[in-house]
Write an enzyme that holds these catalytic residues in place. Structure first.
Site, PDB file in Angstrom:
ATOM      1  N   CYS A 124      32.054  63.543  49.880  1.00  0.00           N
ATOM      2  CA  CYS A 124      32.751  64.035  48.683  1.00  0.00           C
ATOM      3  C   CYS A 124      34.268  64.006  48.883  1.00  0.00           C
ATOM      4  CB  CYS A 124      32.310  65.458  48.370  1.00  0.00           C
ATOM      5  SG  CYS A 124      30.553  65.630  48.063  1.00  0.00           S
ATOM      6  N   GLU A 363      34.392  52.801  47.660  1.00  0.00           N
ATOM      7  CA  GLU A 363      34.924  52.867  49.042  1.00  0.00           C
ATOM      8  C   GLU A 363      36.348  52.307  49.110  1.00  0.00           C
ATOM      9  OE1 GLU A 363      32.781  52.960  52.460  1.00  0.00           O
ATOM     10  OE2 GLU A 363      30.882  53.452  51.504  1.00  0.00           O
ATOM     11  N   GLY A 364      37.104  52.603  48.076  1.00  0.00           N
ATOM     12  CA  GLY A 364      38.490  52.165  47.989  1.00  0.00           C
ATOM     13  C   GLY A 364      38.586  50.926  47.121  1.00  0.00           C
TER      14      GLY A 364
HETATM   15  N1  COS Z   1      42.929  55.916  60.467  1.00  0.00           N
HETATM   16  C1  COS Z   1      43.551  57.025  60.946  1.00  0.00           C
HETATM   17  N2  COS Z   1      44.622  57.599  60.312  1.00  0.00           N
HETATM   18  C2  COS Z   1      45.071  56.998  59.190  1.00  0.00           C
HETATM   19  C3  COS Z   1      44.478  55.847  58.648  1.00  0.00           C
HETATM   20  C4  COS Z   1      43.366  55.286  59.351  1.00  0.00           C
HETATM   21  N3  COS Z   1      42.759  54.198  58.909  1.00  0.00           N
HETATM   22  N4  COS Z   1      45.137  55.484  57.534  1.00  0.00           N
HETATM   23  C5  COS Z   1      46.125  56.377  57.371  1.00  0.00           C
HETATM   24  N5  COS Z   1      46.078  57.293  58.374  1.00  0.00           N
HETATM   25  C6  COS Z   1      46.995  58.394  58.605  1.00  0.00           C
HETATM   26  C7  COS Z   1      48.414  57.861  58.693  1.00  0.00           C
HETATM   27  O1  COS Z   1      48.719  57.468  60.018  1.00  0.00           O
HETATM   28  C8  COS Z   1      49.231  59.066  58.277  1.00  0.00           C
HETATM   29  O2  COS Z   1      49.294  59.960  59.359  1.00  0.00           O
HETATM   30  P1  COS Z   1      50.545  60.953  59.629  1.00  0.00           P
HETATM   31  O3  COS Z   1      50.327  62.135  58.782  1.00  0.00           O
HETATM   32  O4  COS Z   1      50.438  61.273  61.068  1.00  0.00           O
HETATM   33  O5  COS Z   1      51.773  60.209  59.256  1.00  0.00           O
HETATM   34  C9  COS Z   1      48.345  59.684  57.207  1.00  0.00           C
HETATM   35  O6  COS Z   1      47.016  59.235  57.465  1.00  0.00           O
HETATM   36  C10 COS Z   1      48.737  59.337  55.800  1.00  0.00           C
HETATM   37  O7  COS Z   1      48.634  57.943  55.649  1.00  0.00           O
HETATM   38  P2  COS Z   1      49.404  57.180  54.489  1.00  0.00           P
HETATM   39  O8  COS Z   1      50.854  57.538  54.514  1.00  0.00           O
HETATM   40  O9  COS Z   1      49.056  55.734  54.579  1.00  0.00           O
HETATM   41  O10 COS Z   1      48.752  57.832  53.172  1.00  0.00           O
HETATM   42  P3  COS Z   1      48.932  57.479  51.646  1.00  0.00           P
HETATM   43  O11 COS Z   1      48.844  58.738  50.878  1.00  0.00           O
HETATM   44  O12 COS Z   1      50.111  56.591  51.425  1.00  0.00           O
HETATM   45  O13 COS Z   1      47.605  56.649  51.210  1.00  0.00           O
HETATM   46  C11 COS Z   1      45.666  55.294  51.129  1.00  0.00           C
HETATM   47  C12 COS Z   1      46.752  56.018  51.952  1.00  0.00           C
HETATM   48  C13 COS Z   1      46.097  54.830  49.766  1.00  0.00           C
HETATM   49  C14 COS Z   1      45.300  54.106  51.988  1.00  0.00           C
HETATM   50  C15 COS Z   1      44.465  56.285  51.033  1.00  0.00           C
HETATM   51  O14 COS Z   1      44.763  57.338  50.167  1.00  0.00           O
HETATM   52  C16 COS Z   1      43.184  55.614  50.598  1.00  0.00           C
HETATM   53  O15 COS Z   1      42.481  54.967  51.386  1.00  0.00           O
HETATM   54  N6  COS Z   1      42.792  55.784  49.302  1.00  0.00           N
HETATM   55  C17 COS Z   1      41.513  55.298  48.847  1.00  0.00           C
HETATM   56  C18 COS Z   1      40.466  56.325  49.081  1.00  0.00           C
HETATM   57  C19 COS Z   1      39.084  55.753  48.975  1.00  0.00           C
HETATM   58  O16 COS Z   1      38.750  54.773  49.625  1.00  0.00           O
HETATM   59  N7  COS Z   1      38.249  56.396  48.190  1.00  0.00           N
HETATM   60  C20 COS Z   1      36.891  56.005  48.063  1.00  0.00           C
HETATM   61  C21 COS Z   1      36.060  57.158  48.449  1.00  0.00           C
HETATM   62  S1  COS Z   1      34.471  56.710  48.989  1.00  0.00           S
HETATM   63  S2  COS Z   1      33.535  56.045  47.427  1.00  0.00           S
END
Ligand code: COS
Length: 382
Positions: A124, A363-364
């Site tokens: 979730c 999943e994104g």
């Molecule tokens: N593994 C470990 N840590 C990660 C990571 C990964 N793959 N990707 C990002 N992080 C960490 C970053 O290093 C950063 O850490 P710090 O707080 O230490 O700086 C933190 O997470 C924030 O990362 P970021 O700045 O990239 O976050 P954003 O808010 O810019 O967004 C996206 C990141 C857009 C990539 C994220 O929100 C995302 O994946 N959204 C889609 C969600 C999704 O897939 N939903 C589907 C749900 S399942 S049906």
């Protein structure tokens, strides 16, 4: 050298999944799609064969498979029905935060019940106000004595209405953005958990997707997964592992589409010969075959890297994005090869097109995958 020759054991896994897909899933796929029916009896059989909880190590009772082996199974299942496959593998997504973020005590307490008998769990993260901006989620986790009170709403939750456990991402302080996000394992029978209705979907109609409301749900501290504020990273690491099997799921849909299209092209005649003998059709089939081969190889490569201990963020996003776009292109061409029949519900390919669409979204969304790919890429040049 990259060698993807499958071992005898991997071929047996593939065969097991193929047989289950053909004998149990495929015969019901069209009817479940039409009725929007959640065929729990099929999921139970899949559980009994060890096709659920693929990622849970054997010490907790699961199948303990590598991501690569999971992909082999998922592709075979998806050739029969993308929606059923989504429901069968949803436990892998939901239980991964426990595997990655839980303590040993939590893993021993929370995982075995899912492997001992058929139970569903749901991941979730997504909320009505936002899915792509996971860092901006609004479900609150307020400290309450030695535990938390979780309050908020999650949507588009796979298997949500049928699950007995939810892995939930909530924020202890929304002003902290992603640094406030904390993960919890919340049993469905907790007071205040309100599963909503099943959504009517365009595709994946044999899977269940619903809203779950957490109305001031009291969650003991021993149900928190990982430290406070580290839930966002946990969600991202989870998705790094589960996006690759979605690449396999999309590849399976695409493989089914070319299987149907090629067989149809050999038996359908126009201008005095099978349409397979027309170059217009051959060019389509050739492009479809290339897309499928590339999708499979990218998926297998991402899986191998993750199994080898790498984070695989870039590669899993590439695999998921490429394979799901490929599935859409290939399913679209399959409909075109079937012509008017392709558009009709009595033929199997229009379902594949509807099922393929979701793989570009869940999943994104693929826009997010491209964002992740670009960010990962640029760090290598910085
Ligand atoms: N593994 C470990 N840590 C990660 C990571 C990964 N793959 N990707 C990002 N992080 C960490 C970053 O290093 C950063 O850490 P710090 O707080 O230490 O700086 C933190 O997470 C924030 O990362 P970021 O700045 O990239 O976050 P954003 O808010 O810019 O967004 C996206 C990141 C857009 C990539 C994220 O929100 C995302 O994946 N959204 C889609 C969600 C999704 O897939 N939903 C589907 C749900 S399942 S049906």
């Amino acid at each position: 050298m990259v060698d993807f020759a499958l071992t005898d054991e991997q071929r047996s896994l593939q065969e097991l999944a193929r047989k289950f897909a053909r004998t149990e899933m495929l015969p019901q796929a069209a009817a479940c799609d039409k009725a929007g029916r959640f065929p729990e009896e099929i999921y139970r059989k899949g559980f009994e064969l060890g096709l659920m909880n693929l990622n849970v190590p054997t010490e907790y009772g699961g199948s303990g498979l590598s991501v690569f082996d999971q992909c082999l199974i998922v592709e075979e299942l998806a050739r029969a029905c993308g929606g059923m496959t989504t429901s069968i593998i949803a436990n892998c997504l939901a239980l991964e935060p426990i595997l990655l973020g839980g303590t040993e005590e939590q893993r021993r307490r929370l995982l075995p019940p899912f492997c001992a008998s058929y139970h569903l769990a749901s991941f979730c993260l997504t909320e009505p106000g936002g899915g792509s901006d996971a860092g901006g989620l609004q479900t609150r986790a307020t400290k309450d004595g030695d535990g938390y009170v979780v309050d908020g709403e999650k949507c588009f939750i796979t298997n949500g209405p049928h699950a007995s456990l939810y892995t939930v991402f909530a924020t202890v302080d929304p002003t902290l953005r992603h640094r406030g996000i904390t993960a919890f394992a919340i049993p469905r029978d907790s007071e205040g958990v309100v599963p909503g209705k099943d959504e009517e979907k365009m595709g994946h109609r044999a899977s269940s997707t619903g809203t779950i409301r957490f109305e001031k749900v009291r969650v003991p501290a021993d149900q928190r997964l990982g430290p406070e504020g580290e839930g966002f990273g946990l969600a991202m690491r989870t998705l790094d592992h589960t996006r690759t099997p979605i690449g396999a799921l999309a590849t399976g849909i695409a493989q089914a589409a070319i299987d149907y299209a090629a067989a149809y092209a050999l038996k359908r005649h126009s201008f005095g010969k099978p349409i397979a003998e027309h170059q217009a059709i051959q060019l389509k089939l050739a492009n479809m075959a290339q897309s499928i081969e590339a999708a499979r190889l990218l998926t297998w490569r991402a899986a191998s890297l993750i199994d080898g201990g790498q984070r695989g963020t870039l590669e899993s996003s590439i695999a998921k994005c490429f394979a799901s776009d490929a599935a859409m292109r290939v399913a679209d061409e399959a409909v075109q090869i079937f012509g008017g029949y392709g558009y009709m519900r009595d033929y199997p390919v229009e379902k594949l097109l509807r099922d393929a669409k979701l793989t570009q979204i869940y999943e994104g969304a693929n826009e997010i995958q491209r964002l992740v790919i670009a960010r990962e890429l640029l760090t290598r040049y910085a």
